[in-house]
Design an enzyme around this catalytic site. Structure first.
Site, mmCIF file in Angstrom:
data_model
loop_
_atom_site.group_PDB
_atom_site.id
_atom_site.type_symbol
_atom_site.label_atom_id
_atom_site.label_comp_id
_atom_site.label_asym_id
_atom_site.label_seq_id
_atom_site.Cartn_x
_atom_site.Cartn_y
_atom_site.Cartn_z
ATOM 1 N N GLU A 285 46.280 39.832 53.704
ATOM 2 C CA GLU A 285 47.710 39.601 53.476
ATOM 3 C C GLU A 285 48.241 40.762 52.663
ATOM 4 O OE1 GLU A 285 48.868 36.035 51.307
ATOM 5 O OE2 GLU A 285 50.911 36.313 52.020
ATOM 6 N N CYS B 208 51.479 33.584 52.929
ATOM 7 C CA CYS B 208 52.920 33.327 52.852
ATOM 8 C C CYS B 208 53.741 34.445 53.484
ATOM 9 C CB CYS B 208 53.327 33.112 51.410
ATOM 10 S SG CYS B 208 52.716 31.548 50.783
ATOM 11 N N ASN C 79 51.526 28.397 58.277
ATOM 12 C CA ASN C 79 50.683 28.711 57.121
ATOM 13 C C ASN C 79 50.940 27.693 56.023
ATOM 14 O OD1 ASN C 79 49.050 30.424 55.273
ATOM 15 N ND2 ASN C 79 51.008 30.568 54.201
ATOM 16 N N GLU C 80 50.030 26.798 55.832
ATOM 17 C CA GLU C 80 50.085 25.757 54.804
ATOM 18 C C GLU C 80 51.515 25.256 54.577
ATOM 19 O OE1 GLU C 80 48.244 27.690 51.248
ATOM 20 O OE2 GLU C 80 50.285 27.924 50.515
HETATM 21 O O1 AHR Z 1 46.324 33.908 49.224
HETATM 22 C C1 AHR Z 1 47.499 33.935 48.501
HETATM 23 C C2 AHR Z 1 48.479 32.869 48.941
HETATM 24 O O2 AHR Z 1 47.936 31.604 48.742
HETATM 25 C C3 AHR Z 1 48.830 32.854 50.383
HETATM 26 O O3 AHR Z 1 49.838 33.727 50.690
HETATM 27 C C4 AHR Z 1 49.284 31.467 50.620
HETATM 28 O O4 AHR Z 1 49.050 31.057 51.936
HETATM 29 C C5 AHR Z 1 48.535 30.674 49.594
HETATM 30 O O5 AHR Z 1 49.374 29.880 48.869
#
Ligand code: AHR
Length: 868
Positions: A268, A470, A597-598
């Site tokens: 990321e 995120c 994503n979550e």
């Molecule tokens: O890994 C860091 C963050 O943790 C990611 O962006 C998110 O998916 C999670 O909350």
């Protein structure tokens, strides 16, 4: 799934734990008691919903205290997740409803419902006032027309007025109307709990309900105590522990196929992982697109001119946006010089690191505004003016034109800067000023920093997830990561604000991600937003996680289908041709796509996720879609996410959890009880909270259970992967770095040992330890896999105890084991951050001994005589 296991856990607790003397069978409990629900102002009202109980409405006992039974998930991370003046109501059907105010300014209240006050259904945040706030909501139910009524106070022109909406289902609301203030029921009461006055609602309830809340609180307290285990208490916990003996028996007859993709990486762009990190570009803000909105105006120096400065006399430097190179790249520099020697200087990302004798590709887009051709001196300079290398460019175009060439560094330095000095006075427009080492990973143009990329490659990850996290679903609708904005010529890519508070050039875009995957033999795993932005978005305000409007979803789905075409189709297709023209005629062989994503799992999510999922499934049944089940190993998003995925038969779901080492030690059976008929699991983000060997070993220990459950857990990735020193937004990370050094953590070596020693068949093993104590037993874990590519057998053994374990290994296998095996040991004192794996060869047989040092991870790789 989880609720059942919690219940089982509680029963086990009640049966087996004598330490919780307060969980005793009462013989003379009341039939009914009073339950008080409230929130406090602590931590800016973010502590959630609490309960207290009383038999007489005078003496109140808190259940907790400060135990949070419901947490507000509205707004951005941290202090915005507020629960103010919650109002709890029980409808005639027995369902509990809670409404609360979110802040002092938004015309939105929050609603959640629950059967038992423990498990809460997804929260909703209806926008009921356009320009006013929504305070002290109250709730009632009209059994004649079966409508729920919510009233609230609002500040209109400085005065308090009352309003109401009605709804049959908490999805559809009739528009708000003003009501007389006297229509408000004002049912909140004040009670005193432990000397503090609290405001909330009182309900007469059966004792069993309070008992279940008390039990939940005790269970949580027990879990918290277990999960907060640290080495600090090891000296007490294991005071009488001497060196232990163990036998490990490996049974060939009980083997099963497991995923051969178990260990991958999560990339990321967080912590400067991309620009200033893995992406090898050395110029910061090369496109003059940094914007103060990247940091929401917090940093006055963060604008289009960031990282650039003027040097010399008689020059001006400004930013313009008239007739840019490309609409996506709207800003450029205007440099006016009246004297030779003045120019524009870029400081790089914390300076530019160069190496003596190495070649650097530079490029720059120039437009001679005054149409007089100009010679430009391009130089690498030191802080005090040292010349580290230079070249000249003859810029003769009156319209935008790219000039490029090569510079050789005359010196090794970490503090270099790049300057562009016109040798003719006048006005010149400059954009996309770039400097790249020629030595990128695999020598790719627009490539990756070789040392960092190699460190990632050394894990031998079976897949790479990108671009987040995120970052994939973005900060508000406008910030959703759109893959099409990240491919094509660099000057036409669309940079944007990075959700982590900086800037994203998109220079490292989808083409580069796919190329990197191919270069290291990892499967690409792009994660796209499920049509909704991050629920913790700072932008978007009320109606948080309002998704892409449904009228735009068709185009969004098409983008996803186009991605598959771009990655996998031949050159005859529209998107296959674009990929080929970018330099990759062969398909990239995309097999997996993550959707979401979550996310907050609510109707808005479900509608959009379902639409994307069905379209991909129909058009591309060959693609494995990975759904999402929230940011935790339990809770509403987890349960609802699993429910949707199971109902839609999504092949795999992405689970996330960041937890303490104690959690990993005490949850090794987490997947043992997973229903094998349901979707498979991608544990897409996990980490224990630190970078010591104790943390790393807790992850190694847990990974033995992931291998054991490799039939249901298909993929895993530690997160986050990269962090640039001085620019971290998240800790811990797997690999730290600066401009010249790469600093893998101990946790990295655990990932590497698993990645380099993965298998595709799991062999059952039994561990017998001389000490039968449960707390001892669970700190020794073993897993055995066979790798069909090499025919090697691999034994992994973790010892998280403060003493060595003398182990006798019995290999009841048919594999013809060779007498010498490679052993790798990672060991250290618990807070050691510098431990590194040590490799040797050891003599082995079908029955051999092996000492597991205190706090260690040992991998033994057995060669066999089997032919490949
Ligand atoms: O890994 C860091 C963050 O943790 C990611 O962006 C998110 O998916 C999670 O909350």
């Amino acid at each position: 799934m989880k609720r059942t296991s919690l219940l089982l856990c509680l029963i086990a607790l009640l049966v087996g734990q004598t330490t919780f003397g307060s969980i005793t069978q009462m013989t003379n409990q009341p039939d009914s008691v009073y339950l008080f629900s409230y929130s406090t102002t602590r931590n800016s009202n973010t502590n959630g919903l609490h309960f207290a109980w009383s038999t007489n409405q005078e003496n109140w006992t808190s259940i907790g205290p400060e135990m949070r039974f419901l947490f507000c998930d509205y707004g951005r991370w941290g202090v915005e997740k507020r629960m103010i003046t919650p109002f709890l109501f029980r409808a005639p059907d027995g369902m509990w409803h809670c409404v609360w105010s979110l802040n002092e300014h938004t015309g939105t209240f929050a609603h959640a419902a629950s059967k038992d006050l423990i498990y809460w259904l997804p929260q909703t945040y209806p926008v009921v006032m356009k320009d006013n706030n929504c305070l002290e909501p109250e709730f009632s139910f009209n059994s004649t027309d079966k409508q729920y009524k919510i009233t609230w106070l609002s500040t209109v022109d400085g005065a308090k007025k009352a309003f109401c909406v009605t709804t049959p289902d908490f999805k559809n609301y009739i528009p708000a109307k003003e009501i007389p203030l006297t229509d408000r029921r004002n049912q909140r009461k004040k009670v005193t709990i432990s000397g503090n006055t609290e405001i909330g609602t009182v309900h007469k309830v059966a004792w069993e309900l309070v008992e279940s809340l008390l039990n939940k609180q005790k269970l949580n307290a027990y879990r918290d105590q277990q999960w907060s285990e640290t080495t600090k208490t090891d000296s007490i916990r294991f005071v009488s522990l001497k060196n232990l003996d163990a036998t490990i028996t490996i049974d060939n007859s009980k083997s099963k196929k497991i995923s051969d993709l178990l260990v991958g990486v999560f990339f990321e762009d967080i912590n400067y992982a991309a620009d200033g990190g893995l992406y090898a570009e050395l110029i910061q803000n090369r496109d003059f697109e940094y914007a103060s909105s990247d940091k929401e105006g917090r940093d006055k120096s963060w604008n289009s001119a960031k990282a650039w400065r003027l040097k010399g006399n008689g020059a001006t430097f400004s930013i313009d946006s008239v007739s840019p190179i490309h609409a996506n790249n709207a800003h450029y520099a205007v440099l006016k010089t009246t004297e030779i020697g003045a120019g524009l200087v870029n400081e790089g990302f914390d300076g530019i690191a160069i190496k003596l004798g190495e070649k650097y590709d530079y490029s720059v887009f120039v437009r001679n505004q005054d149409r007089k051709s100009k010679k430009l001196l391009v130089r690498l300079i030191g802080k005090t003016g040292e010349n580290y290398g230079e070249t000249t460019v003859l810029a003769n175009a009156g319209e935008w034109k790219k000039y490029e060439g090569v510079m050789i560094a005359k010196q090794t330095a970490t503090d270099a800067q790049l300057e562009i000095v016109p040798q003719t006075a006048g006005t010149i427009n400059l954009d996309m000023i770039s400097l790249f080492p020629q030595k990128t990973f695999k020598d790719r143009k627009n490539g990756l920093r070789a040392d960092l990329a190699q460190t990632i490659a050394d894990i031998q990850p079976r897949f790479i997830r990108f671009p987040g996290g995120c970052v994939a679903h973005g900060d508000g609708l406008g910030n959703i990561y759109r893959w099409k904005n990240t491919v094509g010529p660099l000057e036409s890519r669309k940079p944007q604000k990075n959700l982590w508070g900086y800037h994203q050039t998109a220079g490292l875009g989808y083409f580069e991600y796919f190329q990197f995957c191919e270069d290291i033999g990892a499967a690409p795993l792009p994660v796209i937003a499920a049509g909704v932005p991050c629920q913790n978005s700072a932008t978007g305000g009320a109606g948080q996680q309002g998704g892409i409007p449904m009228c735009d979803m068709y185009n969004y789905v098409q983008d996803v289908l186009d991605l598959i075409e771009w990655a996998n189709s031949d050159m005859k297709t529209k998107w296959g041709k674009i990929r080929a023209e970018a330099g990759h005629p062969q398909p990239f062989n995309l097999k997996y796509i993550g959707i979401g994503n979550e996310d907050l799992i609510n109707d808005i999510f479900e509608e959009r996720f379902t639409m994307i999922y069905k379209a991909v499934k129909e058009k591309h049944p060959e693609i494995t879609v990975i759904g999402t089940v929230g940011p935790s190993f339990e809770g509403t998003d987890y349960v609802e996410g699993w429910e949707i995925a199971t109902r839609l038969r999504v092949p795999m779901v992405d689970e996330h959890y960041y937890q303490s080492p104690g959690w990993f030690i005490n949850n090794q059976d987490y997947y043992d009880k997973y229903d094998r008929s349901k979707p498979k699991v991608y544990l897409g983000e996990y980490a224990s909270w630190g970078s010591t060997i104790y943390n790393a070993l807790s992850e190694a220990l847990y990974l033995t259970s992931l291998e054991r459950n490799g039939d249901v857990v298909s993929m895993t990735s530690y997160a986050p992967l990269l962090a640039k020193e001085g620019h971290t937004q998240w800790n811990p990370d797997l690999i730290y770095f600066n401009n010249t050094e790469v600093k893998p953590t101990v946790n990295y070596f655990v990932q590497q040992l698993y990645g380099q020693n993965s298998g595709d068949t799991y062999l059952a093993s039994e561990v017998r330890i001389s000490d039968k104590n449960e707390s001892v037993r669970k700190r020794v874990a073993v897993s055995v896999v066979r790798d069909s590519k090499s025919n090697d057998l691999i034994l992994k053994m973790v010892n998280m105890l403060p003493v060595a374990v003398n182990t006798q290994v019995k290999l009841e296998v048919t594999d013809p084991i060779l007498p010498s095996a490679m052993r790798t040991v990672l060991a250290g004192t618990p807070d050691d951050k510098k431990a590194r794996p040590v490799i040797d060869n050891m003599e082995v047989s079908n029955n051999f001994s092996c000492k597991l040092p205190a706090y260690s991870f040992t991998v033994v790789r057995f060669k066999t005589k089997l032919k490949l």
